[in-house]
Enzyme design. Structure first.
Site, PDB file in Angstrom:
ATOM      1  N   TYR A   1       0.842  -1.194   0.000  1.00 58.40           N
ATOM      2  CA  TYR A   1       0.000   0.000   0.000  1.00 58.40           C
ATOM      3  C   TYR A   1       0.874   1.241   0.000  1.00 58.40           C
ATOM      4  O   TYR A   1       1.502   1.576   1.008  1.00 58.40           O
ATOM      5  CB  TYR A   1      -0.918  -0.012   1.225  1.00 58.40           C
ATOM      6  CG  TYR A   1      -1.921   1.125   1.295  1.00 58.40           C
ATOM      7  CD1 TYR A   1      -2.311   1.828   0.159  1.00 58.40           C
ATOM      8  CD2 TYR A   1      -2.499   1.489   2.512  1.00 58.40           C
ATOM      9  CE1 TYR A   1      -3.231   2.856   0.219  1.00 58.40           C
ATOM     10  CE2 TYR A   1      -3.430   2.509   2.591  1.00 58.40           C
ATOM     11  CZ  TYR A   1      -3.787   3.192   1.452  1.00 58.40           C
ATOM     12  OH  TYR A   1      -4.715   4.219   1.518  1.00 58.40           O
TER      13      TYR A   1
ATOM     14  N   LYS B   1      -1.572  -1.454  -4.003  1.00 58.93           N
ATOM     15  CA  LYS B   1      -2.594  -0.416  -3.917  1.00 58.93           C
ATOM     16  C   LYS B   1      -1.859   0.911  -4.013  1.00 58.93           C
ATOM     17  O   LYS B   1      -1.130   1.292  -3.100  1.00 58.93           O
ATOM     18  CB  LYS B   1      -3.379  -0.526  -2.616  1.00 58.93           C
ATOM     19  CG  LYS B   1      -4.470   0.536  -2.480  1.00 58.93           C
ATOM     20  CD  LYS B   1      -5.266   0.324  -1.206  1.00 58.93           C
ATOM     21  CE  LYS B   1      -6.279   1.438  -1.021  1.00 58.93           C
ATOM     22  NZ  LYS B   1      -7.078   1.260   0.217  1.00 58.93           N
TER      23      LYS B   1
END
Length: 275
Positions: free
Chosen positions: A136, A164
Site C-alpha cells: 500500500y 494499492k
C-alpha cells in the site's frame, strides 16, 4: 492467493467515548456479507488504521476469528502498518495463525524511511505473516513514496500479490511493463477517477462507497473491467453515490449512513467528525 477483484474497506465502529466497538464493526461486515459482498478490508483504508493501537487491533482479530461463517466464506484482509516496525511485527505474527486471507501492508507515517529501510520492513512483515500481501503506497498520507524500483523488487516475492497505489496513477503503466507476473494486481483506492485508473491498468478495487452501495459499485466496476456498456442511468446513479460519499469527510458520511441502518457504527475519532 487472493481471488476477489473487489473488496470493501470497512470503517471501525467506536463508542461515544471513542473506544472500539468491535461488535458494531462485525455487525457491519455481516450486513455486507448478507448483501453478497465476498471480501472486506479491516483496519485499512478508511484512515483509522493509525488511530488503533496494537492491543485494539489484536482484539479485533480475536473477535473476527470467532465469526466462523464470515472467516470461512469471505476473503477478509487486515491492514498492517505501524510507525514502529516492532508493533507491525507483532501484528503480523498474530495474523499468521488465523484464517485471515491476506494483508494490506502500509508504510510508517511521518518517519520517512529510506527505500532500503522500507524494503527490510516489508520483507520482515511478509515473512512473519506468511499471508498474501498487497503493498500500500500512499505518499499523501504517510509522506513516504515507495519507488518503482522497490515495487519491482518486491513483486518478485511470491506472496506479494499486488499494489494499492494512491500516489501517481501513471506509475502503474510503467510497472505493468516491468513486472512479468499475470497474478500481480493493481488496486485502486476508492472510486474517485476510477474509470481513468482502469484505463491506466488498475484491475482491482479497494472500495469506500461500497460500504453503503456494495452491489451498485461492484457491478459498475465489473462493467469497466469487462468493457461492457455503462448506461446513462447507471452513470447518474453512481455519480450521485460518489458525490454523497466524497463531498466532505467520507468516513463521517459512511458512519452516519450505517448508523441509520441501526448498525452501531458510532462516531469517528476526533478530530475527524469535529464539525
Amino acid at each position: 492467493m487472493l481471488k476477489e477483484t473487489f473488496h470493501i474497506a470497512v470503517p471501525t465502529a467506536f463508542f461515544e467515548d471513542e473506544s472500539v466497538n468491535i461488535q458494531g464493526t462485525i455487525d457491519h461486515i455481516r450486513d455486507l456479507y448478507k448483501q453478497g459482498v465476498k471480501s472486506v478490508l479491516v483496519s485499512g483504508s478508511t484512515g483509522e488504521q493509525h488511530s488503533l493501537n496494537l492491543k485494539e487491533k489484536i482484539e479485533i482479530i480475536n473477535s473476527l476469528v470467532l465469526e466462523e461463517e464470515l472467516i470461512n466464506n469471505m476473503e477478509i484482509l487486515f491492514g498492517v502498518s505501524s510507525i514502529r516496525q516492532k508493533e507491525a511485527e507483532e501484528l503480523a505474527k498474530k495474523i499468521r495463525t488465523t484464517k485471515i486471507s491476506g494483508i494490506l501492508l502500509g508504510y510508517p507515517p511521518y518517519v520517512l524511511p529510506t527505500q532500503e529501510e522500507a524494503l527490510v520492513y516489508t520483507k520482515t512483515i511478509i515473512n512473519l505473516s506468511n499471508k498474501p500481501t498487497i503493498l500500500y503506497n500512499n505518499p499523501k498520507r504517510t509522506g513516504f513514496n515507495l519507488s518503482v524500483n522497490s515495487i519491482i523488487q518486491l513483486s518478485k516475492i511470491e506472496l506479494v500479490v499486488g499494489l494499492k497505489e494512491a500516489g501517481n496513477k501513471e506509475k502503474v503503466g510503467l510497472l505493468k511493463n516491468n513486472i512479468n507476473r499475470s497474478n500481480f494486481h493493481f488496486y485502486a483506492g476508492g472510486e474517485v477517477e476510477l474509470e481513468e485508473k482502469v484505463l491506466e491498468g488498475f484491475d482491482r478495487l479497494s472500495s469506500i462507497a461500497g460500504n453503503i452501495s456494495p452491489m451498485e459499485i461492484s457491478q459498475w466496476f465489473n462493467k469497466m473491467l469487462t468493457k461492457k456498456n455503462i448506461t446513462q442511468q447507471e452513470r447518474v446513479k453512481i455519480e450521485t453515490i460518489i458525490q454523497q460519499v466524497y463531498q466532505g469527510s467520507p468516513l463521517v458520511y459512511l458512519k452516519k449512513s450505517i448508523n441509520q441502518k441501526r448498525i452501531p457504527m458510532g462516531i469517528c475519532r476526533s478530530p475527524i467528525g469535529n464539525i
